[in-house]
Design a protein around this motif. Structure first.
Motif, PDB file in Angstrom:
ATOM      1  N   UNK A  90       0.913  -1.279  -0.194  1.00 28.89           N
ATOM      2  CA  UNK A  90      -0.164   0.144  -0.021  1.00 28.89           C
ATOM      3  C   UNK A  90       1.054   1.010  -0.144  1.00 28.89           C
ATOM      4  N   UNK A  91       2.354   1.090   0.291  1.00 32.56           N
ATOM      5  CA  UNK A  91       2.769   2.143   0.646  1.00 32.56           C
ATOM      6  C   UNK A  91       3.149   2.895  -0.230  1.00 32.56           C
ATOM      7  N   UNK A  92       2.503   2.911  -2.212  1.00 26.80           N
ATOM      8  CA  UNK A  92       3.275   3.828  -2.733  1.00 26.80           C
ATOM      9  C   UNK A  92       1.515   4.682  -3.398  1.00 26.80           C
ATOM     10  N   UNK A  93       0.804   4.355  -3.197  1.00 29.85           N
ATOM     11  CA  UNK A  93      -0.433   3.907  -3.647  1.00 29.85           C
ATOM     12  C   UNK A  93      -0.775   5.628  -2.197  1.00 29.85           C
ATOM     13  N   UNK A  94      -0.447   5.772  -1.153  1.00 29.86           N
ATOM     14  CA  UNK A  94      -0.261   6.380   0.203  1.00 29.86           C
ATOM     15  C   UNK A  94       0.571   7.676  -0.531  1.00 29.86           C
ATOM     16  N   UNK A  95       1.805   7.451  -0.604  1.00 27.80           N
ATOM     17  CA  UNK A  95       2.570   8.316  -1.138  1.00 27.80           C
ATOM     18  C   UNK A  95       1.982   9.694  -2.277  1.00 27.80           C
ATOM     19  N   UNK A  96       1.716   8.348  -3.380  1.00 31.41           N
ATOM     20  CA  UNK A  96       1.292   9.122  -4.455  1.00 31.41           C
ATOM     21  C   UNK A  96       0.337  10.158  -3.804  1.00 31.41           C
ATOM     22  N   UNK A  97      -0.582   9.460  -3.203  1.00 32.91           N
ATOM     23  CA  UNK A  97      -1.984  10.295  -2.779  1.00 32.91           C
ATOM     24  C   UNK A  97      -1.301  11.308  -2.104  1.00 32.91           C
ATOM     25  N   UNK A  98      -0.590  11.701  -1.720  1.00 38.37           N
ATOM     26  CA  UNK A  98       0.081  13.268  -0.856  1.00 38.37           C
ATOM     27  C   UNK A  98       1.022  12.500   0.975  1.00 38.37           C
ATOM     28  N   UNK A 112      11.221  -3.836   8.854  1.00 42.29           N
ATOM     29  CA  UNK A 112      11.542  -3.293   7.713  1.00 42.29           C
ATOM     30  C   UNK A 112      12.087  -2.749   6.381  1.00 42.29           C
ATOM     31  N   UNK A 113      11.648  -4.116   5.629  1.00 44.53           N
ATOM     32  CA  UNK A 113      11.077  -3.893   4.240  1.00 44.53           C
ATOM     33  C   UNK A 113      10.945  -2.082   4.128  1.00 44.53           C
ATOM     34  N   UNK A 114       9.622  -2.367   4.220  1.00 49.78           N
ATOM     35  CA  UNK A 114       9.184  -1.283   4.057  1.00 49.78           C
ATOM     36  C   UNK A 114       9.514   0.005   4.579  1.00 49.78           C
ATOM     37  N   UNK A 115       9.828  -0.033   5.943  1.00 49.47           N
ATOM     38  CA  UNK A 115      10.459   1.514   6.116  1.00 49.47           C
ATOM     39  C   UNK A 115      11.809   1.606   5.602  1.00 49.47           C
ATOM     40  N   UNK A 116      12.655   0.633   4.919  1.00 50.02           N
ATOM     41  CA  UNK A 116      14.281   1.295   3.973  1.00 50.02           C
ATOM     42  C   UNK A 116      12.702   1.672   2.519  1.00 50.02           C
ATOM     43  N   UNK A 117      12.107   0.941   2.261  1.00 51.38           N
ATOM     44  CA  UNK A 117      10.991   1.507   1.448  1.00 51.38           C
ATOM     45  C   UNK A 117      10.455   2.854   1.563  1.00 51.38           C
ATOM     46  N   UNK A 125       9.628   8.070   7.770  1.00 47.44           N
ATOM     47  CA  UNK A 125       9.010   6.523   8.313  1.00 47.44           C
ATOM     48  C   UNK A 125       9.039   6.734  10.075  1.00 47.44           C
ATOM     49  N   UNK A 126       8.342   5.878  10.367  1.00 46.50           N
ATOM     50  CA  UNK A 126       7.475   6.399  11.832  1.00 46.50           C
ATOM     51  C   UNK A 126       6.752   4.274  11.794  1.00 46.50           C
ATOM     52  N   UNK A 127       7.457   4.226  13.321  1.00 48.33           N
ATOM     53  CA  UNK A 127       6.967   2.414  13.578  1.00 48.33           C
ATOM     54  C   UNK A 127       5.890   2.580  14.451  1.00 48.33           C
TER      55      UNK A 127
END
Length: 252
Positions: A90-98, A112-117, A125-127
């Motif tokens: 889901x990360x890409x969609x949220x980044x594109x949304x703003x 961890x991979x999500x944070x690195x992405x 980046x938040x946890x």
């Protein structure tokens, strides 16, 4: 709706002991008057907080990337709390949304991979750590995060009282993070890498934020709060927000 990375960094740098960041939770806004309430609250809050879920990790789906993209620009960084078992999807969609800052859960798959992405995408980046998770889990992510959310209520619930153990858990994590970053700064001095100033990662308390819980969270080391109904239903939002930033005395 987006803010620059520099704007996010400026906001996060304002967090310090005794001065809380205030995130306005759009989950508590009136959907029928969302744009009006957004404009009023955005002029006061440090960040806008958007709750998002895959419908499984937390039951209520709440905001979507499409809904976020349709909100007007208000000049405040947007923090998306992504309650998803597979955040990478889901990360890409949220980044594109703003989204300017995205928080994923320590309990999620490939966290961890999500944070690195997120780092690669130049997004904050938040946890987040659920109420039922061991606070020590944050240690393995300490060098990857800009903020940490400590959940103080069952995930995905609204209007729930803060669990009595929440301040103690927050204090434990504050000590873990401070010890980790203090040790890291000492190693940096030894290596000649920088001046050795220790990082201070803000811990954002989320859930059960009320006049009687904020003081104990502040004493435990919170760097911010996610304010929902306390802010949106206040007869004096500016006064409430000023008190939240530096809680002391009687709440408005």
């Amino acid at each position: 709706m987006t803010a620059t990375t520099a704007a996010l960094a400026t906001v996060l740098a304002q967090a310090r002991p005794g001065r809380l960041l205030v995130e306005a939770s759009l989950w508590s806004a009136d959907p029928r008057r969302l744009h009006h309430e957004l404009a009023c609250i955005a002029a006061l809050a440090d960040l806008l907080h958007v709750d998002a879920s895959d419908g499984r990790f937390a039951s209520a789906p709440q905001f979507t990337p499409t809904a976020l993209s349709r909100l007007p620009a208000v000049g405040r960084p947007v923090h998306v709390h992504l309650m998803a078992a597979r955040p990478l999807e889901q990360i890409a969609a949220w980044v594109q949304a703003g989204a300017d800052l995205i928080t994923v859960h320590a309990e999620a798959e490939h966290a961890e991979e999500a944070l690195l992405t997120l780092r690669d995408l130049n997004v904050g980046c938040g946890l987040a750590v659920r109420l039922d998770s061991d606070p020590s889990v944050v240690q393995q992510f300490a060098d990857l995060i800009d903020v940490l959310i400590m959940i103080g209520t069952p995930l995905g619930t609204k209007g729930t009282s803060m669990a009595p153990q929440a301040p103690r858990r927050l204090a434990e994590v504050r000590a873990l993070l401070d010890a980790h970053h203090s040790a890291t700064s000492i190693h940096s001095i030894d290596d000649g890498a920088d001046d050795g100033a220790a990082r201070w990662v803000p811990i954002i308390a989320d859930g059960g934020i009320r006049p009687d819980t904020v003081p104990s969270l502040t004493l435990a080391g919170a760097g911010g709060v996610v304010a929902g109904s306390m802010l949106f239903t206040s007869p004096d939002p500016a006064g409430t927000l000023a008190w939240l930033r530096s809680p002391g005395g009687e709440a408005p």
